[in-house]
Design a protein around this motif. Structure first.
Motif: not given
Length: 327
Positions: A67-78, A236-247
Motif C-alpha cells: 500500500x505504501x509502494x514497497x516492492x515485496x519479494x517472497x523467497x521460498x526454498x521448499x 553420504x547423501x541419500x535422498x528419498x524421492x517425493x515432491x518435497x525432497x525433489x525440490x
C-alpha cells in the motif's frame, strides 16, 4: 533501503544463514542499503524480502507495504504445497502461501524444480557456500588428526521432521536402505559412520540395531560443522524421492565438495549438474570405492566448480541484480 524479514535471525537455521545473513553481509560490504527488517524503518523500505514466511501477520504486513509502494519479494526454498495426507492445517497453510504468492512482486527460489511446482513465475537465486576463513582452515588441519577408524564416513543434515501431515521419510531414515551394504563393508574394513544431526532419539531409533560402529554428533554452528567434516573420508547423501525432497537445493552437496569430501548421493534435479564430480545413484560401487580408499569422482574439479558457480558471492550477485531491477 531494503529490508529482509525472517521468522528468526538464527544463523543455525540453514535457510536464514544461506539465503539471508551471508549474502546480506556481502551486500552491505558493497554499500548496498540492505538490513535485517526493523519495524521502525518500515516507511523507508523500497523493497522487503520475506524469507519463506506467509502467516497471517506477515500477509497483513505485506499488504501494508504494498500500500505504501514497497516492492515485496517472497523467497521460498521448499515445496510447501506438499500435502500427501490432505491435512487440513497444511491445506490452510497452502492457501495462505497462495495469497502471499499473489501479493509478491517477485518470487525467488534456489532451483528450477521448485520453480516448476509454483503457480506463479519465479526467479532463481542461487544458494551460496561461505568461503572458509583462515582460522577455519587452520582448525580443520588440527581436527584431521582425530579419526576413530581407518575409513570414516559421514551423513549430515536435519533429522527429518514432519511435513504434509506425516513424519517425513527423509532425514536420517534415508540411510536405512544402505544399512546392509555398510554393515557388510564394516566386516571387511575398519569403518565407522558418523551422523551429524539434531535429534538423538531419532538417531537411536534409526541406528540402534546396526551391527557396525555408528556415532551421533549433535548439530552445532556452521563453523563447527565445517571444522568437524575434516575428519571424514566421504559423505553420504541419500535422498528419498517425493515432491518435497525433489525440490531441495544443492547446498549440502555443494558444501561437501567445497570442503574436499567425495560424495555419494541419490540424484535429484539440483544435484544433476554435479554428476561429473560425485557419484550419483551407484551406491554399490560408490561405497566400495570410498571404503577401499579409491576415488571414482573428481573431487578437486568439484571444488573448483563450486568455487566458480555456488559461493556466497554468486548468491549476493544474484540478489544485487534483482534489487537493482526493483529499485
Amino acid at each position: 533501503m531494503i529490508g529482509w524479514k525472517n521468522a528468526s535471525n538464527n544463523a543455525k537455521v540453514a535457510s536464514v544463514r544461506i539465503r539471508c545473513l551471508e549474502p546480506v553481509q556481502i551486500l552491505q560490504g558493497r554499500g548496498v542499503p540492505v538490513e535485517l527488517f526493523r519495524n521502525g524503518h518500515t516507511a523507508q523500505y523500497k523493497v522487503v524480502v520475506f524469507n519463506k514466511i506467509y502467516d497471517q501477520f506477515h500477509l497483513d504486513l505485506a499488504r501494508r507495504l504494498k500500500g505504501q509502494g514497497t516492492k515485496v519479494v517472497l523467497d521460498l526454498c521448499d515445496n510447501h504445497f506438499y500435502n500427501p495426507k490432505n491435512d487440513p492445517k497444511v491445506a490452510e497453510r497452502g492457501n495462505r502461501l497462495r495469497e502471499m504468492l499473489a501479493l509478491a512482486d517477485v518470487v525467488t527460489v534456489p532451483g528450477t524444480q521448485l520453480q516448476s511446482v509454483l503457480p506463479v513465475p519465479s526467479q532463481v537465486i542461487r544458494d551460496g557456500v561461505r568461503p572458509l576463513s583462515k582460522m577455519e582452515t587452520w582448525q580443520r588441519g588440527l581436527v584431521k588428526r582425530f579419526r576413530r577408524h581407518e575409513r570414516n564416513l559421514v551423513w549430515f543434515g536435519n533429522w527429518g521432521g514432519t511435513w504434509g501431515g506425516e513424519r517425513r521419510a527423509g532425514g536420517m531414515s534415508e540411510m536405512l536402505p544402505h544399512r546392509d551394504r555398510l554393515v557388510e563393508l564394516a566386516k571387511k574394513h575398519d569403518l565407522g559412520l558418523t551422523i551429524i544431526s539434531n535429534n538423538r532419539k531419532v538417531f537411536d531409533e534409526t541406528f540402534g540395531n546396526w551391527d557396525m560402529p555408528v556415532y551421533y554428533e549433535k548439530w552445532g554452528s556452521d563453523a563447527r560443522l565445517r571444522r568437524n567434516l575434516a575428519r571424514f573420508d566421504g559423505c553420504l547423501l541419500p535422498v528419498s524421492q517425493d515432491p518435497f525432497t525433489l525440490c531441495k537445493s544443492n547446498n549440502r552437496l555443494a558444501l561437501a565438495l567445497y570442503l574436499g569430501l567425495p560424495v555419494i548421493a541419490d540424484e535429484i534435479p539440483a544435484y544433476s549438474e554435479f554428476a561429473p564430480y560425485c557419484i550419483l545413484n551407484d551406491w554399490e560401487n560408490g561405497l566400495e570405492s570410498l571404503v577401499s580408499g579409491q576415488n571414482l569422482s573428481d573431487v578437486r574439479a568439484g571444488k573448483e566448480f563450486v568455487e566458480s558457480h555456488y559461493m556466497t558471492i554468486h548468491a549476493a550477485n544474484d540478489w544485487q541484480q534483482l534489487f537493482d531491477r526493483l529499485s
